[in-house]
Write a protein that holds these residues in place. Structure first.
Motif, PDB file in Angstrom:
ATOM      1  N   ILE A  55       0.863  -1.184   0.000  1.00  0.00           N
ATOM      2  CA  ILE A  55       0.000   0.000   0.000  1.00  0.00           C
ATOM      3  C   ILE A  55       0.902   1.236   0.000  1.00  0.00           C
ATOM      4  CG2 ILE A  55      -1.851   1.204   1.231  1.00  0.00           C
ATOM      5  CD1 ILE A  55      -2.670  -1.536   0.284  1.00  0.00           C
ATOM      6  N   PRO A  56       0.526   2.309  -0.707  1.00  0.00           N
ATOM      7  CA  PRO A  56       1.343   3.528  -0.693  1.00  0.00           C
ATOM      8  C   PRO A  56       1.561   4.058   0.720  1.00  0.00           C
ATOM      9  CG  PRO A  56      -0.390   3.674  -2.345  1.00  0.00           C
ATOM     10  CD  PRO A  56      -0.671   2.445  -1.547  1.00  0.00           C
ATOM     11  N   VAL A  57       2.712   4.707   0.931  1.00  0.00           N
ATOM     12  CA  VAL A  57       3.008   5.322   2.227  1.00  0.00           C
ATOM     13  C   VAL A  57       1.950   6.375   2.527  1.00  0.00           C
ATOM     14  CG1 VAL A  57       4.675   6.683   3.536  1.00  0.00           C
ATOM     15  CG2 VAL A  57       5.466   4.915   1.944  1.00  0.00           C
ATOM     16  N   VAL A  58       1.438   6.334   3.751  1.00  0.00           N
ATOM     17  CA  VAL A  58       0.350   7.236   4.133  1.00  0.00           C
ATOM     18  C   VAL A  58       0.864   8.657   4.268  1.00  0.00           C
ATOM     19  CG1 VAL A  58      -1.427   7.694   5.846  1.00  0.00           C
ATOM     20  CG2 VAL A  58      -0.772   5.342   5.343  1.00  0.00           C
ATOM     21  N   GLN A  59       0.195   9.578   3.625  1.00  0.00           N
ATOM     22  CA  GLN A  59       0.551  10.979   3.746  1.00  0.00           C
ATOM     23  C   GLN A  59      -0.125  11.576   4.973  1.00  0.00           C
ATOM     24  OE1 GLN A  59      -0.642  12.726   0.042  1.00  0.00           O
ATOM     25  NE2 GLN A  59       0.913  11.657  -1.156  1.00  0.00           N
ATOM     26  N   GLU A  60       0.342  12.739   5.370  1.00  0.00           N
ATOM     27  CA  GLU A  60      -0.225  13.407   6.539  1.00  0.00           C
ATOM     28  C   GLU A  60      -1.709  13.680   6.308  1.00  0.00           C
ATOM     29  OE1 GLU A  60       0.466  17.456   9.229  1.00  0.00           O
ATOM     30  OE2 GLU A  60       1.861  16.899   7.621  1.00  0.00           O
ATOM     31  N   HIS A  61      -2.516  13.382   7.311  1.00  0.00           N
ATOM     32  CA  HIS A  61      -3.964  13.522   7.182  1.00  0.00           C
ATOM     33  C   HIS A  61      -4.366  15.001   7.121  1.00  0.00           C
ATOM     34  CE1 HIS A  61      -8.165  12.680   7.472  1.00  0.00           C
ATOM     35  NE2 HIS A  61      -8.279  13.280   8.650  1.00  0.00           N
ATOM     36  N   THR A  62      -5.172  15.318   6.127  1.00  0.00           N
ATOM     37  CA  THR A  62      -5.711  16.672   5.999  1.00  0.00           C
ATOM     38  C   THR A  62      -7.223  16.628   6.159  1.00  0.00           C
ATOM     39  OG1 THR A  62      -5.869  16.397   3.596  1.00  0.00           O
ATOM     40  CG2 THR A  62      -3.841  17.383   4.456  1.00  0.00           C
ATOM     41  N   VAL A  63      -7.847  17.775   6.131  1.00  0.00           N
ATOM     42  CA  VAL A  63      -9.298  17.841   6.261  1.00  0.00           C
ATOM     43  C   VAL A  63      -9.945  17.143   5.075  1.00  0.00           C
ATOM     44  CG1 VAL A  63     -11.277  19.389   6.400  1.00  0.00           C
ATOM     45  CG2 VAL A  63      -9.136  20.006   7.535  1.00  0.00           C
ATOM     46  N   ASP A  64     -10.910  16.290   5.342  1.00  0.00           N
ATOM     47  CA  ASP A  64     -11.585  15.570   4.272  1.00  0.00           C
ATOM     48  C   ASP A  64     -12.319  16.539   3.358  1.00  0.00           C
ATOM     49  OD1 ASP A  64     -10.790  13.043   5.045  1.00  0.00           O
ATOM     50  OD2 ASP A  64     -12.511  12.741   6.359  1.00  0.00           O
ATOM     51  N   PRO A  65     -12.285  16.294   2.052  1.00  0.00           N
ATOM     52  CA  PRO A  65     -13.033  17.156   1.136  1.00  0.00           C
ATOM     53  C   PRO A  65     -14.532  17.042   1.379  1.00  0.00           C
ATOM     54  CG  PRO A  65     -12.153  15.232   0.002  1.00  0.00           C
ATOM     55  CD  PRO A  65     -11.539  15.239   1.361  1.00  0.00           C
ATOM     56  N   PHE A  66     -15.259  18.059   0.950  1.00  0.00           N
ATOM     57  CA  PHE A  66     -16.699  18.102   1.181  1.00  0.00           C
ATOM     58  C   PHE A  66     -17.400  16.903   0.555  1.00  0.00           C
ATOM     59  CE2 PHE A  66     -20.929  19.297  -0.423  1.00  0.00           C
ATOM     60  CZ  PHE A  66     -21.568  19.573   0.784  1.00  0.00           C
ATOM     61  N   GLY A  67     -16.964  16.507  -0.634  1.00  0.00           N
ATOM     62  CA  GLY A  67     -17.606  15.387  -1.312  1.00  0.00           C
ATOM     63  C   GLY A  67     -17.537  14.100  -0.509  1.00  0.00           C
ATOM     64  N   LYS A  68     -16.407  13.877   0.131  1.00  0.00           N
ATOM     65  CA  LYS A  68     -16.234  12.663   0.936  1.00  0.00           C
ATOM     66  C   LYS A  68     -17.161  12.682   2.145  1.00  0.00           C
ATOM     67  CE  LYS A  68     -12.597   9.902   3.136  1.00  0.00           C
ATOM     68  NZ  LYS A  68     -11.215   9.912   3.655  1.00  0.00           N
TER      69      LYS A  68
END
Length: 261
Positions: A55-68
């Motif tokens: 699995i790709p290396v996890v990037q730093e978590h950001t605010v979820d987009p509105f669509g999600k």
């Protein structure tokens, strides 16, 4: 004791369950088929796990987009209504059908922060899209009698296809393995076989409920007959990886054309 889970199943509807459906195959045949399928599953899982792509290396978590967040609210609402239908009709056992389990996985994918675990669940759930496609292509609506229950059926299965398309466009942990990499489809299909032949069959027989047609074939099954389950493992072995590969391929191709234009 568990009357609330299955006593509402309407066995007068073809393919729903009941004594005739349960007796469609002899117990000896069921046991032999299960042993045969598990014999195929063991090397399939062994090969898949040995060759599983990372699995790709996890990037730093950001605010979820509105669509999600919007999809999370909508799918949670739809699944909540579906659960309410099952409790009110005393057919809770049907929540074990793969489409409902896949819906729950999609809610998890929309709610959980990015991680390798989320990426693994995402890749696995892409191999469960056959359920939504078959439900939309061969709908079984005869047992849906509650108000708006048929609407929820169509909306839920359509949303099941919309969500992976949206997540694929987000990228990150929602990226997939190479087109020629069959490790994830192999592991996923092995898990699906175990889920059907061990869990769904073991629960369906005493309850006389046809969970995902493990007891008797669907009314519209073109392969209905004494070997319908063997035909199913063959055509689903084709359909499962076909969908898990074609959906990302189409999304990526469409994205490239959008960027170029």
């Amino acid at each position: 004791m568990l009357d609330w889970a299955h006593t509402g199943v309407n066995i007068t509807v073809g393919g729903n369950g009941g004594p005739e459906c349960t007796a469609y195959l002899s117990m000896t045949k069921r046991i032999l088929e299960t042993i045969f399928v598990m014999g195929l599953t063991a090397p399939l899982l062994k090969w898949g796990l040995r060759n599983l792509s990372p699995i790709p290396v996890v990037q730093e978590h950001t605010v979820d987009p509105f669509g999600k967040r919007l999809l999370l609210v909508l799918m949670t609402l739809i699944f909540g209504i579906e659960i309410g239908f099952k409790f009110s009709s005393k057919t809770v056992i049907f929540l074990l059908n793969p489409c409902h389990v896949t819906t729950a996985l999609q809610i998890y994918l929309l709610a959980a922060p990015p991680s390798k675990q989320v990426g693994a669940v995402f890749r696995f759930h892409l191999n469960c899209m056959n359920g939504a496609v078959l439900a939309l292509g061969f709908p079984e609506l005869d047992a849906l009698n509650l108000p708006f229950e048929t609407w929820i059926y169509w909306i839920q299965h359509t949303m099941m296809l919309i969500i992976p398309i949206y997540l694929l466009r987000l990228g990150g942990v929602f990226e997939v393995e190479d087109l020629t990499d069959m490790s994830w489809p192999a592991v996923s299909y092995g898990i699906l076989l175990i889920y059907h032949f061990i869990l769904l069959q073991a629960l369906g027989i005493p309850a006389q409920v046809n969970l995902n047609h493990m007891l008797c074939p669907a009314v519209k099954d073109p392969f209905a007959g004494p070997y319908y389950r063997m035909y199913a493992i063959v055509h689903q072995a084709i359909l499962v990886p076909l969908l898990s590969k074609s959906i990302p391929a189409l999304v990526y191709q469409f994205s490239r054309k959008s960027h170029q234009s």
